[in-house]
Design a protein around this motif. Structure first.
Motif, PDB file in Angstrom:
ATOM      1  N   GLY A  90     -19.758   3.332 -12.061  1.00 31.45           N
ATOM      2  CA  GLY A  90     -20.267   1.790 -12.054  1.00 31.45           C
ATOM      3  C   GLY A  90     -21.790   1.743 -12.600  1.00 31.45           C
ATOM      4  N   GLY A  91     -22.736   2.365 -11.973  1.00 31.50           N
ATOM      5  CA  GLY A  91     -24.110   2.414 -12.368  1.00 31.50           C
ATOM      6  C   GLY A  91     -24.336   2.809 -13.827  1.00 31.50           C
ATOM      7  N   LEU A  92     -23.433   3.993 -14.332  1.00 32.84           N
ATOM      8  CA  LEU A  92     -23.602   4.281 -15.569  1.00 32.84           C
ATOM      9  C   LEU A  92     -22.980   3.126 -16.480  1.00 32.84           C
ATOM     10  CD1 LEU A  92     -21.991   8.016 -15.824  1.00 32.84           C
ATOM     11  CD2 LEU A  92     -24.271   7.375 -16.682  1.00 32.84           C
ATOM     12  N   LEU A  93     -22.098   2.475 -16.266  1.00 31.48           N
ATOM     13  CA  LEU A  93     -21.547   1.389 -17.146  1.00 31.48           C
ATOM     14  C   LEU A  93     -22.552   0.340 -17.067  1.00 31.48           C
ATOM     15  CD1 LEU A  93     -17.816   1.409 -16.170  1.00 31.48           C
ATOM     16  CD2 LEU A  93     -18.679   2.089 -18.223  1.00 31.48           C
ATOM     17  N   VAL A  94     -23.175  -0.132 -16.123  1.00 33.50           N
ATOM     18  CA  VAL A  94     -24.165  -1.058 -16.154  1.00 33.50           C
ATOM     19  C   VAL A  94     -25.440  -0.642 -16.803  1.00 33.50           C
ATOM     20  CG1 VAL A  94     -26.132  -2.269 -14.506  1.00 33.50           C
ATOM     21  CG2 VAL A  94     -23.600  -1.932 -13.828  1.00 33.50           C
ATOM     22  N   VAL A  95     -25.554   0.443 -16.946  1.00 35.00           N
ATOM     23  CA  VAL A  95     -26.839   1.011 -17.796  1.00 35.00           C
ATOM     24  C   VAL A  95     -26.435   0.955 -19.161  1.00 35.00           C
ATOM     25  CG1 VAL A  95     -28.217   3.035 -18.511  1.00 35.00           C
ATOM     26  CG2 VAL A  95     -27.987   2.594 -16.100  1.00 35.00           C
ATOM     27  N   LEU A  96     -25.233   1.414 -19.536  1.00 38.75           N
ATOM     28  CA  LEU A  96     -24.838   1.263 -21.065  1.00 38.75           C
ATOM     29  C   LEU A  96     -24.528  -0.113 -21.393  1.00 38.75           C
ATOM     30  CD1 LEU A  96     -22.149   4.057 -20.772  1.00 38.75           C
ATOM     31  CD2 LEU A  96     -24.381   4.330 -21.352  1.00 38.75           C
ATOM     32  N   GLY A  97     -24.146  -0.907 -20.668  1.00 39.05           N
ATOM     33  CA  GLY A  97     -23.686  -2.359 -20.969  1.00 39.05           C
ATOM     34  C   GLY A  97     -25.211  -2.792 -21.273  1.00 39.05           C
ATOM     35  N   GLY A  98     -26.103  -2.781 -20.357  1.00 33.41           N
ATOM     36  CA  GLY A  98     -27.458  -3.516 -20.307  1.00 33.41           C
ATOM     37  C   GLY A  98     -28.119  -3.138 -21.445  1.00 33.41           C
ATOM     38  N   HIS A  99     -28.138  -1.849 -21.846  1.00 36.57           N
ATOM     39  CA  HIS A  99     -28.721  -1.097 -22.954  1.00 36.57           C
ATOM     40  C   HIS A  99     -28.132  -1.757 -24.313  1.00 36.57           C
ATOM     41  CE1 HIS A  99     -31.194   1.455 -25.469  1.00 36.57           C
ATOM     42  NE2 HIS A  99     -30.201   1.741 -25.894  1.00 36.57           N
ATOM     43  N   MET A 100     -26.957  -2.134 -24.504  1.00 37.71           N
ATOM     44  CA  MET A 100     -26.399  -2.406 -25.665  1.00 37.71           C
ATOM     45  C   MET A 100     -26.830  -3.960 -25.576  1.00 37.71           C
ATOM     46  SD  MET A 100     -22.410  -0.995 -25.499  1.00 37.71           S
ATOM     47  CE  MET A 100     -21.834  -1.992 -26.543  1.00 37.71           C
ATOM     48  N   ILE A 101     -26.841  -4.831 -24.605  1.00 40.43           N
ATOM     49  CA  ILE A 101     -27.197  -6.156 -24.647  1.00 40.43           C
ATOM     50  C   ILE A 101     -28.743  -6.237 -25.064  1.00 40.43           C
ATOM     51  CG2 ILE A 101     -27.776  -8.215 -23.422  1.00 40.43           C
ATOM     52  CD1 ILE A 101     -25.050  -7.414 -21.647  1.00 40.43           C
ATOM     53  N   TYR A 102     -29.560  -5.496 -24.280  1.00 44.69           N
ATOM     54  CA  TYR A 102     -30.921  -5.210 -24.821  1.00 44.69           C
ATOM     55  C   TYR A 102     -31.070  -4.837 -26.205  1.00 44.69           C
ATOM     56  CZ  TYR A 102     -35.654  -3.826 -25.074  1.00 44.69           C
ATOM     57  OH  TYR A 102     -37.046  -3.211 -25.257  1.00 44.69           O
ATOM     58  N   ASN A 103     -30.363  -4.039 -26.624  1.00 46.35           N
ATOM     59  CA  ASN A 103     -30.552  -3.708 -27.998  1.00 46.35           C
ATOM     60  C   ASN A 103     -30.127  -4.764 -29.269  1.00 46.35           C
ATOM     61  OD1 ASN A 103     -31.094  -1.545 -30.148  1.00 46.35           O
ATOM     62  ND2 ASN A 103     -28.884  -2.031 -30.824  1.00 46.35           N
ATOM     63  N   SER A 104     -29.283  -5.500 -28.874  1.00 47.33           N
ATOM     64  CA  SER A 104     -28.719  -6.621 -29.794  1.00 47.33           C
ATOM     65  C   SER A 104     -29.743  -7.743 -29.624  1.00 47.33           C
ATOM     66  CB  SER A 104     -27.162  -7.353 -29.207  1.00 47.33           C
ATOM     67  OG  SER A 104     -27.472  -7.759 -28.082  1.00 47.33           O
ATOM     68  N   LEU A 105     -30.406  -7.897 -28.635  1.00 49.16           N
ATOM     69  CA  LEU A 105     -31.423  -9.026 -28.455  1.00 49.16           C
ATOM     70  C   LEU A 105     -32.672  -8.631 -29.317  1.00 49.16           C
ATOM     71  CD1 LEU A 105     -30.984 -10.343 -24.546  1.00 49.16           C
ATOM     72  CD2 LEU A 105     -30.095 -11.351 -26.689  1.00 49.16           C
ATOM     73  N   ARG A 106     -32.784  -7.232 -29.118  1.00 45.31           N
ATOM     74  CA  ARG A 106     -34.307  -6.739 -30.094  1.00 45.31           C
ATOM     75  C   ARG A 106     -33.818  -7.043 -31.580  1.00 45.31           C
ATOM     76  NH1 ARG A 106     -38.585  -3.913 -27.253  1.00 45.31           N
ATOM     77  NH2 ARG A 106     -38.634  -3.321 -29.461  1.00 45.31           N
ATOM     78  N   ALA A 107     -32.864  -7.113 -31.952  1.00 48.02           N
ATOM     79  CA  ALA A 107     -32.470  -7.139 -33.297  1.00 48.02           C
ATOM     80  C   ALA A 107     -32.754  -5.941 -34.094  1.00 48.02           C
ATOM     81  CB  ALA A 107     -33.204  -8.313 -33.957  1.00 48.02           C
ATOM     82  N   GLY A 108     -32.296  -4.999 -33.242  1.00 47.54           N
ATOM     83  CA  GLY A 108     -32.211  -3.476 -34.001  1.00 47.54           C
ATOM     84  C   GLY A 108     -33.609  -2.799 -34.042  1.00 47.54           C
ATOM     85  N   ASP A 109     -34.792  -3.272 -33.050  1.00 48.55           N
ATOM     86  CA  ASP A 109     -35.959  -2.661 -32.944  1.00 48.55           C
ATOM     87  C   ASP A 109     -35.780  -1.412 -31.925  1.00 48.55           C
ATOM     88  OD1 ASP A 109     -37.112  -4.482 -34.486  1.00 48.55           O
ATOM     89  OD2 ASP A 109     -37.793  -5.513 -32.824  1.00 48.55           O
ATOM     90  N   ALA A 110     -34.796  -1.689 -31.115  1.00 50.33           N
ATOM     91  CA  ALA A 110     -34.519  -0.362 -29.987  1.00 50.33           C
ATOM     92  C   ALA A 110     -33.342   0.478 -30.444  1.00 50.33           C
ATOM     93  CB  ALA A 110     -34.198  -0.869 -28.694  1.00 50.33           C
ATOM     94  N   PRO A 111     -33.461   1.691 -30.234  1.00 46.63           N
ATOM     95  CA  PRO A 111     -31.952   2.454 -30.632  1.00 46.63           C
ATOM     96  C   PRO A 111     -31.057   2.164 -29.976  1.00 46.63           C
ATOM     97  CG  PRO A 111     -33.702   3.694 -29.309  1.00 46.63           C
ATOM     98  CD  PRO A 111     -34.232   2.575 -29.687  1.00 46.63           C
TER      99      PRO A 111
END
Length: 196
Positions: A90-111
């Motif tokens: 569950g922790g891994l999925l939260v981290v992966l999902g959070g990173h994907m959301i963060y990346n989409s909000l940063r408009a491609g600035d983050a890997p």
């Protein structure tokens, strides 16, 4: 009389085997549906067909390995670690999902989270397959053929992963740039559900 007894015994064996196989198939589908729903989230981010094959193969492999690990760890140890394994998944999925959301909000600035990398692929495959670990505890109770059982788990996990990734990919193409955020949200929600 002896012949009728043997026929009745043979019919009972066939019925018992059919019931056992049906149970195993239903468990394999249930485990595969979990993989399907999580793969829809990854597919929404946009994924190449080669990665669909790699991710599905990794999930299929872990759907074979994890039940065997659960079986060999033994019931007592598995019950203790089953909750810990679910928390880690569950922790891994939260981290992966959070990173994907963060990346989409940063408009491609983050890997972007990369399921193409070995670490990303293993992290996702393990988090998707963690439920199979606890199923392994009870394999001895219902599995008449252990090899067939775990191979069926792997086949269903792999097949439903392919379907989930392709469905997610299609939905991601339709909703465009919001696909990664939506896919991340799916993983995040499932991760939270694993944790509670």
């Amino acid at each position: 009389m002896g012949k009728k007894g043997q026929e009745g015994e043979g019919l009972a064996d066939i019925t018992e085997h059919l019931g056992s196989t049906t149970t195993i198939l239903l468990i394999a589908v249930a485990l595969g549906m979990d993989a399907f729903s999580l793969c829809v989230g990854i597919g929404m981010k946009g994924i190449r067909l080669l990665h669909v094959a790699r991710i599905s193969a990794a999930i299929a492999a872990f759907h074979v390995i994890m039940p065997l690990v659960g079986l060999f760890m033994g019931q007592y140890v598995s019950v203790l670690l089953g909750g810990v394994a679910s928390m880690i998944g569950g922790g891994l999925l939260v981290v992966l999902g959070g990173h994907m959301i963060y990346n989409s909000l940063r408009a491609g600035d983050a890997p972007s989270f990369n399921t193409g990398s070995l670490f990303g692929l293993l992290a996702f495959a393990i988090s998707v397959s963690v439920d199979s670990l606890s199923v392994g505890v009870s394999l001895g109770m219902f599995a008449t053929d252990l090899a067939l059982t775990v191979l069926l788990f792997g086949a269903m996990g792999g097949l439903l992963s392919v379907v989930g990734l392709l469905v997610g990919r299609r939905v991601g193409q339709m909703i465009g740039e919001y696909g990664e955020a939506l896919g991340g949200a799916v993983l995040l929600v499932f991760g939270v559900l694993f944790l509670i």
